[in-house]
Design a protein around this motif. Structure first.
Motif, PDB file in Angstrom:
ATOM      1  N   ASN A 199     -50.938  24.381 -22.405  1.00 47.18           N
ATOM      2  CA  ASN A 199     -49.873  23.896 -21.978  1.00 47.18           C
ATOM      3  C   ASN A 199     -49.949  22.126 -21.523  1.00 47.18           C
ATOM      4  O   ASN A 199     -49.264  21.930 -20.274  1.00 47.18           O
ATOM      5  CB  ASN A 199     -50.182  24.216 -20.708  1.00 47.18           C
ATOM      6  CG  ASN A 199     -49.894  26.002 -21.160  1.00 47.18           C
ATOM      7  OD1 ASN A 199     -48.933  26.488 -21.422  1.00 47.18           O
ATOM      8  ND2 ASN A 199     -50.870  26.823 -20.227  1.00 47.18           N
ATOM      9  N   GLY A 200     -50.611  21.588 -21.755  1.00 49.67           N
ATOM     10  CA  GLY A 200     -51.002  19.875 -21.195  1.00 49.67           C
ATOM     11  C   GLY A 200     -51.557  19.855 -20.104  1.00 49.67           C
ATOM     12  O   GLY A 200     -50.912  19.162 -18.901  1.00 49.67           O
ATOM     13  N   SER A 201     -52.044  21.535 -19.350  1.00 52.93           N
ATOM     14  CA  SER A 201     -52.849  21.540 -17.805  1.00 52.93           C
ATOM     15  C   SER A 201     -51.769  20.827 -17.413  1.00 52.93           C
ATOM     16  O   SER A 201     -51.555  20.747 -16.363  1.00 52.93           O
ATOM     17  CB  SER A 201     -53.962  19.749 -17.804  1.00 52.93           C
ATOM     18  OG  SER A 201     -54.769  19.962 -19.217  1.00 52.93           O
ATOM     19  N   ASN A 202     -50.471  21.764 -17.963  1.00 52.51           N
ATOM     20  CA  ASN A 202     -49.632  21.902 -16.521  1.00 52.51           C
ATOM     21  C   ASN A 202     -47.993  22.788 -16.908  1.00 52.51           C
ATOM     22  O   ASN A 202     -47.739  22.139 -17.110  1.00 52.51           O
ATOM     23  CB  ASN A 202     -48.955  20.646 -16.395  1.00 52.51           C
ATOM     24  CG  ASN A 202     -47.712  20.379 -15.279  1.00 52.51           C
ATOM     25  OD1 ASN A 202     -47.364  20.647 -14.778  1.00 52.51           O
ATOM     26  ND2 ASN A 202     -46.847  19.681 -15.473  1.00 52.51           N
ATOM     27  N   PRO A 203     -48.542  24.135 -16.640  1.00 52.21           N
ATOM     28  CA  PRO A 203     -47.991  24.776 -16.712  1.00 52.21           C
ATOM     29  C   PRO A 203     -46.390  24.609 -16.103  1.00 52.21           C
ATOM     30  O   PRO A 203     -46.302  24.245 -15.036  1.00 52.21           O
ATOM     31  CB  PRO A 203     -47.923  26.492 -16.363  1.00 52.21           C
ATOM     32  CG  PRO A 203     -49.652  26.131 -16.352  1.00 52.21           C
ATOM     33  CD  PRO A 203     -50.061  23.890 -15.520  1.00 52.21           C
ATOM     34  N   THR A 204     -45.095  24.996 -17.466  1.00 56.12           N
ATOM     35  CA  THR A 204     -43.506  24.723 -16.960  1.00 56.12           C
ATOM     36  C   THR A 204     -42.616  25.120 -17.225  1.00 56.12           C
ATOM     37  O   THR A 204     -43.139  26.565 -17.797  1.00 56.12           O
ATOM     38  CB  THR A 204     -44.018  23.278 -17.663  1.00 56.12           C
ATOM     39  OG1 THR A 204     -43.721  23.635 -19.437  1.00 56.12           O
ATOM     40  CG2 THR A 204     -44.261  21.812 -17.117  1.00 56.12           C
ATOM     41  N   PRO A 205     -41.674  25.774 -16.420  1.00 60.09           N
ATOM     42  CA  PRO A 205     -41.053  26.594 -16.605  1.00 60.09           C
ATOM     43  C   PRO A 205     -40.400  26.816 -18.208  1.00 60.09           C
ATOM     44  O   PRO A 205     -40.089  25.643 -18.733  1.00 60.09           O
ATOM     45  CB  PRO A 205     -40.026  26.171 -16.184  1.00 60.09           C
ATOM     46  CG  PRO A 205     -40.340  25.575 -14.854  1.00 60.09           C
ATOM     47  CD  PRO A 205     -41.185  24.295 -15.094  1.00 60.09           C
ATOM     48  N   ILE A 206     -39.878  27.524 -18.811  1.00 63.12           N
ATOM     49  CA  ILE A 206     -39.019  28.053 -20.052  1.00 63.12           C
ATOM     50  C   ILE A 206     -37.977  28.660 -20.270  1.00 63.12           C
ATOM     51  O   ILE A 206     -37.439  29.495 -18.912  1.00 63.12           O
ATOM     52  CB  ILE A 206     -39.826  29.558 -21.282  1.00 63.12           C
ATOM     53  CG1 ILE A 206     -40.625  29.960 -20.440  1.00 63.12           C
ATOM     54  CG2 ILE A 206     -41.642  27.949 -21.483  1.00 63.12           C
ATOM     55  CD1 ILE A 206     -40.580  31.271 -22.207  1.00 63.12           C
ATOM     56  N   ARG A 207     -37.231  28.491 -20.984  1.00 64.74           N
ATOM     57  CA  ARG A 207     -35.766  29.248 -20.640  1.00 64.74           C
ATOM     58  C   ARG A 207     -35.589  30.797 -22.413  1.00 64.74           C
ATOM     59  O   ARG A 207     -36.448  30.022 -23.367  1.00 64.74           O
ATOM     60  CB  ARG A 207     -34.548  28.329 -20.664  1.00 64.74           C
ATOM     61  CG  ARG A 207     -32.979  28.532 -21.107  1.00 64.74           C
ATOM     62  CD  ARG A 207     -31.983  28.034 -20.768  1.00 64.74           C
ATOM     63  NE  ARG A 207     -31.888  27.423 -19.462  1.00 64.74           N
ATOM     64  CZ  ARG A 207     -31.123  27.157 -19.059  1.00 64.74           C
ATOM     65  NH1 ARG A 207     -29.990  25.812 -19.736  1.00 64.74           N
ATOM     66  NH2 ARG A 207     -30.503  26.221 -17.474  1.00 64.74           N
ATOM     67  N   VAL A 208     -35.416  31.335 -22.073  1.00 67.78           N
ATOM     68  CA  VAL A 208     -35.137  32.391 -23.377  1.00 67.78           C
ATOM     69  C   VAL A 208     -33.098  31.859 -23.129  1.00 67.78           C
ATOM     70  O   VAL A 208     -32.322  32.458 -21.907  1.00 67.78           O
ATOM     71  CB  VAL A 208     -35.715  33.883 -22.880  1.00 67.78           C
ATOM     72  CG1 VAL A 208     -37.116  33.143 -22.745  1.00 67.78           C
ATOM     73  CG2 VAL A 208     -35.240  34.376 -21.236  1.00 67.78           C
TER      74      VAL A 208
END
Length: 216
Positions: A199-208
């Motif tokens: 996660n690039g060491s930084n979890p971020t939102p996603i869209r579905v």
């Protein structure tokens, strides 16, 4: 080698569902045969763990082993058929603007965090816990968690079979389209892992987004 990519002609204005999944959180939906689910990596380098179960009989579910064996390929890519433990096609990858997805490395858990990264990480939130929370909505339990898909996760496999998670190649806005071949429960964990580079060491939102078969 990164798989060939293909964009989709789907009109976002015709989507029947658009949902933003916050960082580290789960999501699920019963998708109908012919519907297409698009998973969008909103900010880039975000791993998205996923499981599929036949809606009519959840004992039939996604099988990593059957999928990779049937394709004769080590990665999930454009054109891949997602195969169940009964040998039936559950869904297909019909568009992909990223080109690299994994189905070998599994999902993170509190236990695996502790083993791999030290006891201090044991109580960090993990995909296995997300799956347990979401599966409970369908009467399923942790016993129903099987080897999963990892959309956008970069896991190169060496000729000797060794593999490891490395920096993702997914850019902001990259997406993958999954078109259903049966009614299925589609479960997502927007991966909370911070100890490896998935996660690039930084979890971020996603869209579905979801389209009906005749609305694209």
């Amino acid at each position: 080698m990164i798989a060939p990519m293909e964009s989709s002609p789907r009109d976002i204005l015709k989507a029947i569902c658009i949902s933003d999944i916050p960082a580290e959180r789960p999501w699920s939906q019963v998708l109908k045969r012919g519907q297409t689910l698009r998973i969008i990596d909103s900010e880039g380098q975000q791993a998205v763990d996923a499981l599929l179960y036949c809606a009519a009989d959840p004992a039939e579910r996604y099988s990593t082993q059957d999928t990779l064996r049937t394709q004769g390929a080590a990665y999930i890519e454009l054109g891949t058929r997602l195969v169940s433990n009964k040998g039936r096609v559950m869904a297909r990858i019909t568009a992909d603007s990223c080109g690299r997805h994994d189905s070998s490395a599994g999902c993170c858990s509190c236990e695996s965090n502790a083993v791999r990264f030290g006891e201090a990480t044991k109580y960090q939130h993990a995909c296995r816990e997300n799956f347990i929370l979401e599966l409970s909505k369908y009467g399923l339990t942790k016993r129903d968690i099987v080897a999963n898909l990892n959309f956008f996760m970069n896991v190169p496999i060496e000729p000797d079979g060794k593999f490891t998670v490395v920096d993702g190649i997914s850019a902001p806005g990259n997406y993958v389209d999954i078109t259903m071949d049966m009614d299925a429960i589609f479960v997502i964990s927007n991966c909370p892992q911070v100890n490896n580079p998935c996660n690039g060491s930084n979890p971020t939102p996603i869209r579905v987004m979801i389209w009906d078969q005749d609305r694209f």
